[in-house]
Design an enzyme around this catalytic site. Sequence first.
Site, PDB file in Angstrom:
ATOM      1  N   ARG A 170       0.733  -0.767   0.272  1.00 32.61           N
ATOM      2  CA  ARG A 170      -0.275   0.371  -0.330  1.00 32.61           C
ATOM      3  C   ARG A 170       0.831   1.520   0.159  1.00 32.61           C
ATOM      4  O   ARG A 170       1.078   1.569   1.037  1.00 32.61           O
ATOM      5  CB  ARG A 170      -1.429   0.000   1.704  1.00 32.61           C
ATOM      6  CG  ARG A 170      -1.610   1.382   1.183  1.00 32.61           C
ATOM      7  CD  ARG A 170      -2.961   1.354   2.302  1.00 32.61           C
ATOM      8  NE  ARG A 170      -2.732   1.156   2.980  1.00 32.61           N
ATOM      9  CZ  ARG A 170      -3.784   1.190   4.850  1.00 32.61           C
ATOM     10  NH1 ARG A 170      -5.367   1.581   3.866  1.00 32.61           N
ATOM     11  NH2 ARG A 170      -2.959   1.149   5.173  1.00 32.61           N
ATOM     12  N   ASP A 451      -4.258   3.193  14.368  1.00 33.50           N
ATOM     13  CA  ASP A 451      -3.708   4.250  12.849  1.00 33.50           C
ATOM     14  C   ASP A 451      -3.815   4.983  13.182  1.00 33.50           C
ATOM     15  O   ASP A 451      -4.279   6.084  13.521  1.00 33.50           O
ATOM     16  CB  ASP A 451      -3.526   2.885  11.939  1.00 33.50           C
ATOM     17  CG  ASP A 451      -4.515   3.471  11.079  1.00 33.50           C
ATOM     18  OD1 ASP A 451      -5.697   3.868  11.339  1.00 33.50           O
ATOM     19  OD2 ASP A 451      -4.814   2.132  10.095  1.00 33.50           O
TER      20      ASP A 451
END
Length: 544
Positions: A170, A451
């Site tokens: 990613r 996160d």
Amino acid sequence: MTGTPDPAAVLKDVNILGQSAANSKILTKDAVVFLALLHRTFDKTRKALLQRRQVRQAELNKGNLPDFLPETKHIRENDAWRGAKPAPGLIDRRVEITGPTDRKMVVNALNSDVWTYMADFEDSNAPTWDNMVNGQLNLYDAIRRQVDFKQGQKEYKLRTDRTLPTLIARARGWHLEEKHFTVDGEPISGALFDFGLYFFHNAEELVKRGYGPYFYLAKMESHLEARLWNDVFNLAQDYIGMQRGTIRGTVLIETIMAAFEMDEIIYELRDHSSGLNCGRWDYIFSVIKRFRQNPSFVLPDRAAVTMTVPFMDSYVKLLIKTCHRRQVHAMGGMAAQIPIKDNPAANDAAMANVRADKLREVRAGHDGTWVAHPALASIASEIFNANMPTPNQMHIRREDVHITGNDLLNMNVPGTITEEGIRKNLTIGIGYMEGWLRGVGCVPINSLMEDAATAEVSRSQLWQWCKHGVKTAEGKTVTKDYAVRLLKEQGKELASKAPKGNKFALATKYFEGQVTGEDYAEFLTSLLYNEITSVGSASPAAKL
């Protein structure tokens, strides 16, 4: 290589401003030439698309709500086109583990009992130069099965008793820059930097091993941004003489604007598409961010915004229907829980929540799901194996689903705003930012792996509540003074429990500027980025 340009000409005005032991292996002359080509070809378009986001935001601020695009109606209504057939290693994706690209995580993730591993340069990673370049080196070594290492007395080795999970990288979103690498005096896009290095070094090796260069694409807000990725993919494949369509990209639908363009996003990437993913926390963040000026979009405590509330349920149903109509994967969301070792009752309750969430996903028609911790893989596998006997369930078309624009914007969310909810948001926001400022991109808080996405939800909710002066369940009006008082209390408490050298004071300072209903940065990561850059004297790439 086909059509490789003159390196001396390309490397003029290219500078590497970050120092790392991995530079010499990852930032080779040929790789840097490729990065410079990507920047010079695509950065103007990237910046224009980012400006387009701001134009759309101005319309939203006026109260103009989004809807499905009339100019692309012909794409949505055309039943004939399909996405690409699933690529090798991406046919069955029932459980995917996600995490940053540090060496320990890479080994542990690839040793997990999952089908794929999303190696994350984005939300669970703080983009220090060491993290970015060493992350590339770790993936380079993992692909070639030379990533084993020893830490103290413990050895970390890739297992040899089974096929390893398929690797998906990613890259950062279009909005982030990599200030340690400049071309013609401008920082390169973080997305192009991450994609370019991973593709250049590993694409051919991955194909030799029976897979391909696969990516997760983050934070997009329109099909035009997907078109840009498709152009990047085509140039990259042409540059090394690779057949077009070898690259595959799974798009995270984690913005409310992209939810109105799912068909179009798959269409733009159709030769490279491997489906869409429900990026749930970023999606909630995007809803709050884009409609933050509109009091009709005020949401209750984060815990009340579940996947079954109207706007989230509609988003999930539309994503599954859209993907399966186009015969690509519809991936579910993250289970962020961490096993609670010292409290069996609390752990049992947390794992029961994981089971219920994964059961909801597989029954809705998802083809796979995410976990953040290896211990959750067996739970997710058990649920999906019991309810999805085939490698995926693209045959479930969900033709019973009919989602309108109003459904995607239905903010009928039961729940209240409480002081406890405010304090939890402050703890998560300050706690995550403190870790990020130390170069750590995912932080365990209250038995959840937080996160950037969850920190953004926390920050945006606090801003929204202050902006609109909401009342808490306890009867208090959320004002700037009230929010700042609680913030300082939480910041001091967190700092008092942390080791010396922590960055809670700095995190609290930054967070205070973002939660009072006044200033609002487009992204926390952009706001904090200069604090973790280590830009030194220029190292001209021409000397490579």
